[in-house]
Design an enzyme around this catalytic site. Structure first.
Site, PDB file in Angstrom:
ATOM      1  N   ASP A  50      -0.319  -8.726   8.959  1.00  0.00           N
ATOM      2  CA  ASP A  50      -1.344  -7.726   8.682  1.00  0.00           C
ATOM      3  C   ASP A  50      -1.820  -7.984   7.261  1.00  0.00           C
ATOM      4  O   ASP A  50      -1.003  -8.155   6.360  1.00  0.00           O
ATOM      5  CB  ASP A  50      -0.723  -6.325   8.805  1.00  0.00           C
ATOM      6  CG  ASP A  50      -1.703  -5.316   9.344  1.00  0.00           C
ATOM      7  OD1 ASP A  50      -2.817  -5.236   8.804  1.00  0.00           O
ATOM      8  OD2 ASP A  50      -1.347  -4.594  10.296  1.00  0.00           O
ATOM      9  N   ASP A  67      -6.930  -5.634   7.869  1.00  0.00           N
ATOM     10  CA  ASP A  67      -6.970  -4.175   7.779  1.00  0.00           C
ATOM     11  C   ASP A  67      -8.238  -3.636   7.104  1.00  0.00           C
ATOM     12  O   ASP A  67      -8.653  -4.151   6.063  1.00  0.00           O
ATOM     13  CB  ASP A  67      -5.748  -3.739   6.948  1.00  0.00           C
ATOM     14  CG  ASP A  67      -5.574  -2.242   6.872  1.00  0.00           C
ATOM     15  OD1 ASP A  67      -5.145  -1.652   7.876  1.00  0.00           O
ATOM     16  OD2 ASP A  67      -5.861  -1.658   5.812  1.00  0.00           O
ATOM     17  N   GLU A  83     -10.109  -5.397  11.651  1.00  0.00           N
ATOM     18  CA  GLU A  83     -10.208  -3.971  11.945  1.00  0.00           C
ATOM     19  C   GLU A  83     -11.527  -3.550  11.307  1.00  0.00           C
ATOM     20  O   GLU A  83     -11.578  -3.177  10.140  1.00  0.00           O
ATOM     21  CB  GLU A  83      -9.040  -3.186  11.347  1.00  0.00           C
ATOM     22  CG  GLU A  83      -9.058  -1.747  11.856  1.00  0.00           C
ATOM     23  CD  GLU A  83      -8.317  -0.758  10.972  1.00  0.00           C
ATOM     24  OE1 GLU A  83      -7.942   0.303  11.474  1.00  0.00           O
ATOM     25  OE2 GLU A  83      -8.117  -1.024   9.784  1.00  0.00           O
ATOM     26  N   HIS A 133      -0.849   1.435  16.112  1.00  0.00           N
ATOM     27  CA  HIS A 133      -0.062   2.356  15.289  1.00  0.00           C
ATOM     28  C   HIS A 133      -0.880   3.507  14.720  1.00  0.00           C
ATOM     29  O   HIS A 133      -0.322   4.363  14.040  1.00  0.00           O
ATOM     30  CB  HIS A 133       0.588   1.564  14.154  1.00  0.00           C
ATOM     31  CG  HIS A 133      -0.452   1.012  13.231  1.00  0.00           C
ATOM     32  ND1 HIS A 133      -1.345   0.040  13.629  1.00  0.00           N
ATOM     33  CD2 HIS A 133      -0.796   1.332  11.955  1.00  0.00           C
ATOM     34  CE1 HIS A 133      -2.178  -0.224  12.640  1.00  0.00           C
ATOM     35  NE2 HIS A 133      -1.861   0.542  11.613  1.00  0.00           N
ATOM     36  N   ASP A 134      -2.181   3.522  14.951  1.00  0.00           N
ATOM     37  CA  ASP A 134      -3.029   4.615  14.458  1.00  0.00           C
ATOM     38  C   ASP A 134      -3.479   5.535  15.586  1.00  0.00           C
ATOM     39  O   ASP A 134      -4.218   6.489  15.348  1.00  0.00           O
ATOM     40  CB  ASP A 134      -4.297   4.052  13.794  1.00  0.00           C
ATOM     41  CG  ASP A 134      -3.994   3.289  12.520  1.00  0.00           C
ATOM     42  OD1 ASP A 134      -3.002   3.610  11.844  1.00  0.00           O
ATOM     43  OD2 ASP A 134      -4.762   2.352  12.216  1.00  0.00           O
TER      44      ASP A 134
HETATM   45  C1  GLC Z   1      -5.900   0.845   8.688  1.00  0.00           C
HETATM   46  C2  GLC Z   1      -4.498   0.893   9.229  1.00  0.00           C
HETATM   47  C3  GLC Z   1      -3.919   2.245   8.961  1.00  0.00           C
HETATM   48  C4  GLC Z   1      -3.909   2.476   7.473  1.00  0.00           C
HETATM   49  C5  GLC Z   1      -5.278   2.251   6.856  1.00  0.00           C
HETATM   50  C6  GLC Z   1      -5.174   2.104   5.388  1.00  0.00           C
HETATM   51  O1  GLC Z   1      -6.744   1.724   9.343  1.00  0.00           O
HETATM   52  O2  GLC Z   1      -4.485   0.555  10.576  1.00  0.00           O
HETATM   53  O3  GLC Z   1      -2.640   2.402   9.487  1.00  0.00           O
HETATM   54  O4  GLC Z   1      -3.483   3.779   7.211  1.00  0.00           O
HETATM   55  O5  GLC Z   1      -5.891   1.072   7.321  1.00  0.00           O
HETATM   56  O6  GLC Z   1      -4.565   0.885   5.058  1.00  0.00           O
END
Ligand code: GLC
Ligand code: CA
Length: 554
Positions: free
Chosen positions: A98, A201, A258, A331-332
């Site tokens: 990640d 991310d 993402e 995980h979100d």
């Molecule tokens: C992304 C991750 C999340 C995190 C955020 C800040 O959305 O998936 O879990 O809290 O970024 O890094």
């Protein structure tokens, strides 16, 4: 599009703190992952995406990195990491990391130096601004749903730093070429350590509107969502192109962005032949149950038809230019069974399998989130203090601020909390579900869950785990892979409660996402997968899903 190695991959996401705790301290670790590689190999996955394992004070469970170059001691050592990469390789499993480069932790050395000395070159690695008479420089609201995206620097007069996420996650200043180069060097060092690529991310947040102007408020707090000024903003292409050129492109790495806030007509720039990433996650239908992924109190009353149209639109748009990264969970997100299966009677293995069929054969790479393959469900909690996740607390307070009762606010959080997917993994029926020996885990197990676990699932050929294994086998099988991997996605018109699509020349998928029995035209063929024991021509029972190899003369 030209063929790429990563189009064949089947990804599996591990949330390290919650996967397997080998040394029994309550937190999952790298040794635990190594121990469980054979189980993942038996399932058939080919690439592991590791949520962050770098040094972190864990304010956002590793998404707040204090040292990019080292492994968080709670998770293990660099030797453990190298051992993991090598052990996975023996099983033909690749590892991707990640990559969190929109921000660091406030404990990162760069940020500490920036705070300590306003004249240090590290000041410009972050975004510091003068406030407006002691108040934040503008009215942007942080992405976790509550409060300003600025925090005042203590000991200095009227100076603030910016953070899209929590105040412990200061944003890096991408306008600074020196900072960017340090990030590229770091990425290349990880590639040299043998990782196959990255999940990148929050990457559409790296460019902020340089006017730093206030916006029209969208809540009773007088603030407006920071994403309106910091998500996929003009000129981000300069940073994303450079990032790709200086790192990923040179090593044929796989990258999954993402990338929230990307419209379908911009997809070509992101994932086209010369795109910034191999794939991006599309959140259009992951957030079908809420109007905004960061405001959980704003619920929708979505229908199957709406979900179907979103999936079709997403697949057809992506197909025009590139490759998709398909997922039900991460995980979100809450567990998919609770989100997409409205009838509680089917929130078990039926629901898990039918959703499996629905997403797994979409055009692109499937991403399985740990626990999804055994049908783990949400964990209902009875008080807000039972939650660990920062955004759960922010959303709870925000809902109350917006006029909801504590009970209502708790319900929103239970439905949407990121902790739902972070409950420690269930390996067996022993104490602590085999997550560890007996130490209290960092996040409590759910008391309501049906105690599904890998050991029992592997004993039962009708289980969800076997169903996932079978889905993976079918996708890899050379007889079907021309259709299932490279074949086009085609819309199939059907009943309003059914989501149906075709892949390539001969595969068709039908999923009834309702508790009604549905009669609909379905061609004859060989039923390769069925979530029920039986199949009756042109009929789908509640939540029944099938995958057919259609007869040639149909
Ligand atoms: C992304 C991750 C999340 C995190 C955020 C800040 O959305 O998936 O879990 O809290 O970024 O890094
Ligand atoms: Ca541990």
């Amino acid at each position: 599009m030209t063929e790429k190695w990563w189009q064949n991959e089947i990804f599996y996401q591990i949330y390290p703190a919650s996967f397997k705790d080998a040394n029994n301290d309550g937190i999952g670790d790298l040794k635990g992952i190594i121990e469980k590689l054979p189980t993942l190999s038996a399932l058939g996955i080919t690439t592991i995406w590791l949520s962050p394992i770098y040094c972190s004070p864990m304010c956002d469970n590793g998404y707040d990195i204090s040292d990019y170059e080292n492994i968080e001691p709670k998770f293990g050592t660099m030797a453990d990491f190298n051992h993991l990469v090598a052990s996975a390789k023996k099983l033909d499993i690749k590892i991707i990391m990640d990559l969190v480069i929109n921000h660091t932790s406030d404990q990162h050395l760069w940020f500490k130096k920036a705070l300590k000395n306003p004249n240090s070159p590290y000041r410009d690695y972050y975004i510091f601004k003068q406030g407006l008479n002691g108040e934040a420089p503008n009215n942007w609201r942080s992405n976790f749903g509550k409060g300003s995206s600025w925090t005042k620097v203590s000991g200095e007069d009227n100076v603030f730093y910016h953070h899209v996420f929590s105040k412990h996650q200061p944003d890096l200043n991408w306008e600074n070429p020196r900072m960017r180069q340090e990030i590229y060097n770091m990425i290349n060092r990880w590639l040299a350590r043998g990782v196959a690529g990255f999940r990148v991310d929050a990457i559409t947040f790296i460019k902020k509107d340089q006017d730093f102007a206030s916006i029209e408020p969208d809540g009773v707090d007088g603030l407006g969502k920071v994403k309106r000024k910091a998500e996929n903003r003009p000129e981000i292409e300069k940073f994303l192109n450079e990032l790709n050129e200086k790192t990923f492109e040179q090593s044929d790495a796989v990258t999954i962005g993402e990338a929230s806030g990307v419209s379908y007509d911009e997809l070509g720039q992101f994932i086209g032949e010369k795109g910034y990433f191999s794939m991006i996650f599309d959140f259009h239908y992951a957030d079908i149950d809420v109007y905004s992924g960061s405001e959980w109190y704003r619920k929708t009353k979505w229908t199957v038809k709406e979900l179907r149209d979103e999936i079709y639109h997403s697949q057809l748009s992506i197909q025009k230019v590139g490759w998709a990264a398909n997922f039900l969970e991460n995980h979100d997100q809450p567990r998919s069974i609770n989100k997409y299966i409205k009838d509680v009677n089917y929130q078990g293995s039926y629901g898990a399998k039918t959703l499996g069929i629905l997403f797994f054969f979409l055009r692109g790479c499937p991403f399985i989130y740990q626990g999804q393959e055994i049908g783990m469900v949400n964990a209902a909690r009875t008080q807000i203090s039972d939650f660990n996740d920062v955004s759960s607390h922010d959303n709870y307070e925000r809902a109350i601020e917006e006029g909801f009762t504590e009970k209502e606010a708790l319900k929103f959080v239970n439905d949407r909390s990121r902790d739902n997917g972070r409950v420690p993994f269930h390996w067996n029926n022993d104490r602590n579900h085999g997550f560890n020996r007996d130490h209290k885990p960092w996040l409590a197990f759910s008391t309501q869950d049906k105690l599904v676990n890998v050991k029992d699932e592997r004993k039962n050929v009708k289980s969800v785990w076997y169903f996932y294994k079978r889905m993976i086998e079918i996708r890899k099988n050379p007889t079907y892979s021309a259709d299932l991997i490279s074949g086009d996605f085609k819309v199939i018109e059907s009943n309003e409660n059914v989501i149906a699509y075709g892949r390539g020349e001969k595969i068709q998928i039908y999923v009834n996402l309702s508790s009604k029995v549905v009669e609909t035209a379905i061609p004859h063929g060989n039923i390769l997968l069925n979530t029920y024991e039986d199949y009756t021509n042109n009929t789908l029972f509640p939540y029944q899903g099938i995958l057919i190899e259609v007869d040639k003369n149909e």
